[in-house]
Design an enzyme around this catalytic site. Structure first.
Site, PDB file in Angstrom:
ATOM      1  N   TRP A   1       0.561  -0.697   0.146  1.00 33.29           N
ATOM      2  CA  TRP A   1       0.139   0.002   0.051  1.00 33.29           C
ATOM      3  C   TRP A   1       1.121   0.935   0.297  1.00 33.29           C
ATOM      4  CZ3 TRP A   1      -5.009  -1.147  -1.425  1.00 33.29           C
ATOM      5  CH2 TRP A   1      -5.876   0.698  -0.842  1.00 33.29           C
TER       6      TRP A   1
ATOM      7  N   ASP B   1       0.575  11.276  -0.236  1.00 35.10           N
ATOM      8  CA  ASP B   1      -0.442  12.478  -0.302  1.00 35.10           C
ATOM      9  C   ASP B   1      -2.215  11.930   0.381  1.00 35.10           C
ATOM     10  OD1 ASP B   1      -0.741  10.894  -2.513  1.00 35.10           O
ATOM     11  OD2 ASP B   1      -2.183  12.821  -3.197  1.00 35.10           O
TER      12      ASP B   1
ATOM     13  N   GLU C   1      -3.807   8.629  -1.606  1.00 39.16           N
ATOM     14  CA  GLU C   1      -1.877   7.752  -1.468  1.00 39.16           C
ATOM     15  C   GLU C   1      -1.724   7.594  -2.779  1.00 39.16           C
ATOM     16  OE1 GLU C   1      -5.692   5.142  -0.422  1.00 39.16           O
ATOM     17  OE2 GLU C   1      -4.667   5.297   1.241  1.00 39.16           O
ATOM     18  N   GLU C   2      -1.243   8.321  -3.766  1.00 33.00           N
ATOM     19  CA  GLU C   2      -0.693   8.175  -4.704  1.00 33.00           C
ATOM     20  C   GLU C   2       1.366   8.922  -5.136  1.00 33.00           C
ATOM     21  OE1 GLU C   2      -4.333   7.841  -7.132  1.00 33.00           O
ATOM     22  OE2 GLU C   2      -3.520   9.822  -7.603  1.00 33.00           O
TER      23      GLU C   2
ATOM     24  N   GLU D   1     -18.252   7.858  -4.143  1.00 33.62           N
ATOM     25  CA  GLU D   1     -16.871   8.394  -4.262  1.00 33.62           C
ATOM     26  C   GLU D   1     -17.489   9.415  -5.584  1.00 33.62           C
ATOM     27  OE1 GLU D   1     -13.619   6.300  -5.397  1.00 33.62           O
ATOM     28  OE2 GLU D   1     -13.024   6.617  -3.172  1.00 33.62           O
TER      29      GLU D   1
END
Ligand SMILES: *[C@@H]1O[C@H](CO)[C@@H](O)[C@H](O)[C@H]1NC(C)=O
Ligand SMILES: *[C@@H]1O[C@H](CO)[C@@H](O)[C@H](O)[C@H]1NC(C)=O
Ligand SMILES: *[C@@H]1O[C@H](CO)[C@@H](O)[C@H](O)[C@H]1NC(C)=O
Ligand SMILES: *[C@@H]1O[C@H](CO)[C@@H](O)[C@H](O)[C@H]1NC(C)=O
Length: 581
Positions: free
Chosen positions: A138, A194, A197-198, A422
């Site tokens: 992750w 960030d 999550e990238e 989302e």
């Protein structure tokens, strides 16, 4: 006549828009609230086996699988619930809040791929909903989580102090909050993924919420009598505030979201940071990028404009009207679509700005915010406009209409039934990606509350000054760490002084002036009441020192005995945090 007709039509259109937004707020509010409660374990109707107090991101288990609990999402969601509890809007939430505290206390202790509780594990982004570690690959760590969790719990702690006792908070909540604040104070200067999550670099949202958490954490620690941590939190908050300024891109007129990632840097990250660090007492202060600050408004315009031409559903909309916005224009995740929470954040930032302008009775147009305001009044000039002026009336009405437009855009693409996924499709507005995203609901509720003029409690953002040189978390950065055989030691001491009185240091080695009071070194009060100085001292040595006070340069008093003492490390840099004795 034509002008009159057009403006009459514009007024008419804005009344229609407002009415439809009013009705959306009325119908969607209870749906969004229930949407949140459904996603909290153990009894939420969609939380499918989550432990008590655990917030699931979404009940979606495939494409994408979001049946996990993220520290960031959970903390933002509970911050919204704690706001409602503390404001009296919903006094039934106390049990849920207690469950949240208990579950986060458990999660803090879960060893995970980021580490243990004391070796970085607090930066783990998400967990299984049975409170076990998620162990697959992750984007980790994500260092905004501990800061956001501390902020939510500090708001609750401040209520508990009033409602119960200091000792209750010291025993039950402070140990949890302190773990997160110590993590932030120690690790804010490390790279992080960030909030999307990238990108692994430094990230504006993360830095901004870290800064906030340490400021309010230092204030709470003081109230609780936990003074040993205070000066370090304030020192690191000053360092973070200094670093925060570096995200501003003066030529582009916007806040760059990440230091890495190779993108434009135009990102919902920055509007989200502004609303989640809103402090009405700070007015339109730009050093903390308050929602109505010239920098945050300029940045908001640049961010919104980045989505005008890339989404089909935004085509044909006037260049000064609201559109659907996403995370960042280069986004391709699930097709790279508008997000409900991003579009709601734009509205919320604008509503927050209106709260401050109305409270202050004036509005400033600066050279930085001029392009933002010219969208609504092309002839507007740089200046201060009191609430009695027609310019103030025109601009605030236009900003309100603009803000409502973002809510109306989400409303247009909310399916019947009111469920919020989302994202919604950039080409036709149909819901996309995870259904019932808890954060979509929380973002909708906080935007609605800001529209109604509600601001959650401030955090001490008013009147902060940015240190003149940016130090790293180790204290010595930027100014060198000394020559061979020496280490750079930053001395921080918390001391209140009166005007004309200054704090100096003198000590047992040459670079500390060999106990001279005449040539003692003056400390810098940039983070008052913390006074600081960085001095190179011999490595691996016993160092003794004391602080002294001088008034207008004349010796006044020594600290009480004994001498302060430490052994310097063999290299690198070092910080000592003292309280004046
Ligand atoms: C969940 O619901 C059960 C059954 O109504 C109740 O006994 C329990 O207290 C609830 N748990 C929480 C944490 O609210
Ligand atoms: C604390 O809050 C609870 C729940 O709102 C209330 O029942 C209680 O009376 C309050 N106690 C004090 C001392 O304010
Ligand atoms: C650490 O802080 C320094 C000083 O502000 C800054 O230049 C550097 O980019 C920061 N690094 C990270 C990863 O935060
Ligand atoms: C406008 O600018 C003045 C002068 O810098 C400042 O004192 C005032 O607080 C500002 N007002 C707002 C609403 O930003």
């Amino acid at each position: 006549m034509r002008g009159f007709l057009l403006s009459a039509l514009a007024v008419c259109a804005s009344v229609v828009a407002q009415t439809s937004v009013d009705s959306y707020v009325a119908t969607e509010s209870p749906i969004a609230k229930q949407g949140i409660l459904n996603n909290i374990g153990p009894n939420g109707s969609k939380s499918q086996g989550a432990k008590a107090g655990v917030v699931i991101a979404s009940p979606s288990t495939t494409n994408p699988d979001y049946l996990f609990t993220w520290t960031r999402d959970s903390s933002l969601v509970f911050k919204a619930l704690i706001d409602q509890f503390i404001s009296g809007a919903d006094t039934t939430l106390l049990g849920q809040i207690q469950n949240f505290v208990t579950s986060e206390q458990i999660l803090q202790q879960v060893s995970n791929p980021s580490g243990t509780v004391s070796t970085g594990g607090l930066g783990e982004p998400h967990y299984n909903i049975d409170e076990t570690a998620f162990t697959a690959a992750w984007g980790r760590p994500q260092r905004d989580g501990p800061a956001l969790r501390a902020t939510a719990m500090i708001e609750y702690a401040n209520w508990l102090i009033k409602n119960t006792s200091v000792s209750n908070v010291v025993s039950n909540l402070w140990p949890i909050i302190k773990l997160d604040l110590d993590y932030v104070a120690a690790d804010w200067n490390q790279t992080t993924f960030d909030l999307w999550e990238e990108v692994s670099s430094s990230s504006f949202f993360t830095t901004a919420v870290q800064h906030r958490s340490l400021r309010e954490g230092a204030a709470l620690a003081t109230t609780l009598g936990q003074t040993s941590v205070v000066s370090n939190y304030i020192t690191q908050a000053g360092n973070i505030l200094c670093f925060l300024q570096s995200y501003w891109n003066p030529t582009g007129g916007y806040i760059t979201a990440n230091t890495g990632g190779g993108r434009s840097g135009k990102d919902a990250n920055t509007a989200l940071a502004s609303i989640h660090t809103f402090d009405p007492a700070a007015g339109c202060d730009a050093t903390t990028f308050q929602p109505c600050s010239d920098k945050a408004l300029s940045s908001l315009k640049v961010y919104v404009d980045a989505f005008r031409s890339i989404y089909t559903i935004n085509s044909g909309i006037a260049s000064n009207a609201a559109v659907a916005t996403g995370r960042y224009p280069e986004d391709s995740y699930m097709g790279g679509n508008p997000w409900y929470l991003a579009t709601a954040a734009v509205a919320e930032q604008l509503y927050d700005a209106l709260i401050v302008w109305k409270a202050q009775g004036s509005l400033n147009v600066t050279s930085i915010s001029l392009p933002f305001f010219q969208q609504f009044l092309p002839s507007v000039a740089v200046g201060t406009y009191a609430s009695s002026t027609s310019t103030f009336t025109t601009l605030t009405a236009a900003v309100k209409t603009f803000a409502d437009g973002f809510i109306a855009t989400n409303a247009k693409y909310t399916p019947s039934g009111g469920g919020l996924a989302e994202q919604y499709s950039r080409s036709n507005g149909a819901p996309v990606s995870a259904v019932d995203l808890t954060w979509s609901y929380a973002a909708t509720i906080t935007a609605f509350e800001a529209r109604a003029g509600f601001a959650s409690p401030g955090w001490g953002a008013a009147g902060l000054t940015v240190p003149t040189t940016c130090q790293t978390s180790g204290g010595g950065g930027g100014t060198g760490t000394g020559g061979s055989g020496t280490v750079a030691v930053t001395f921080n001491v918390m001391a209140t002084t009166f005007f004309g009185e200054n704090i100096y240091i003198t000590g047992s080695v040459d670079s500390l002036q060999d106990w001279s009071t005449d040539t003692a070194l003056i400390l810098n009060p940039a983070n008052y009441p913390i006074w600081s100085i960085t001095v190179n001292v011999p490595a691996s040595s016993d160092i003794q020192y004391k602080y002294i006070r001088k008034v207008n340069g004349v010796f006044e008093s020594w600290e009480s005995d004994p001498n302060n003492e430490f052994t310097s490390p063999s290299g690198g840099s070092f910080i000592v945090n003292d309280v004046w004795r």
